[in-house]
Design an enzyme around this catalytic site. Structure first.
Site, mmCIF file in Angstrom:
data_model
loop_
_atom_site.group_PDB
_atom_site.id
_atom_site.type_symbol
_atom_site.label_atom_id
_atom_site.label_comp_id
_atom_site.label_asym_id
_atom_site.label_seq_id
_atom_site.Cartn_x
_atom_site.Cartn_y
_atom_site.Cartn_z
ATOM 1 N N CYS A 48 -52.136 -1.152 17.570
ATOM 2 C CA CYS A 48 -52.454 0.369 17.231
ATOM 3 C C CYS A 48 -51.250 1.017 18.201
ATOM 4 O O CYS A 48 -51.405 2.376 17.864
ATOM 5 C CB CYS A 48 -53.759 0.687 17.772
ATOM 6 S SG CYS A 48 -54.319 0.342 19.499
ATOM 7 N N TYR A 49 -50.652 0.644 19.023
ATOM 8 C CA TYR A 49 -49.605 1.452 19.672
ATOM 9 C C TYR A 49 -48.497 1.709 18.805
ATOM 10 O O TYR A 49 -47.604 2.429 18.987
ATOM 11 C CB TYR A 49 -48.984 0.606 20.911
ATOM 12 C CG TYR A 49 -50.201 0.101 22.092
ATOM 13 C CD1 TYR A 49 -51.347 0.657 22.058
ATOM 14 C CD2 TYR A 49 -49.611 -0.685 22.977
ATOM 15 C CE1 TYR A 49 -52.087 0.326 22.920
ATOM 16 C CE2 TYR A 49 -50.606 -0.990 24.053
ATOM 17 C CZ TYR A 49 -51.854 -0.583 24.051
ATOM 18 O OH TYR A 49 -52.635 -0.855 25.129
ATOM 19 N N GLY A 50 -48.230 0.852 17.675
ATOM 20 C CA GLY A 50 -47.085 0.983 16.878
ATOM 21 C C GLY A 50 -45.667 0.570 17.248
ATOM 22 O O GLY A 50 -44.959 1.076 16.842
#
Length: 75
Positions: A48-50
């Site tokens: 989810c941090y990408g």
């Protein structure tokens, strides 16, 4: 750096470098390379941090053997 032995006998560093909120690819890559250069051997990231691609590129380009770097990722 201090480590802890896991049940599978691997040694995991107790202190890691986190990349939460480093969304710019180049900045993340640069930060991880610098962390590895200064002695960090655990990098903490998450899908989810990408920024997992930037972390991977930094580890690959660092010259440090992959088996010497402990990567932590979450989904």
């Amino acid at each position: 750096m201090d480590t802890i032995q896991l049940n599978n006998q691997l040694e995991m560093p107790l202190l890691g470098f986190g990349v939460f909120q480093i969304t710019d690819h180049d900045e993340c890559k640069k930060a991880v390379k610098e962390a590895l250069k200064t002695g960090y051997r655990m990098i903490d990231t998450a899908a989810c941090y990408g920024n997992e691609r930037a972390v991977g590129e930094a580890v690959k380009e660092s010259g440090i053997r992959r088996e010497d770097v402990f990567l932590v990722s979450k989904v």
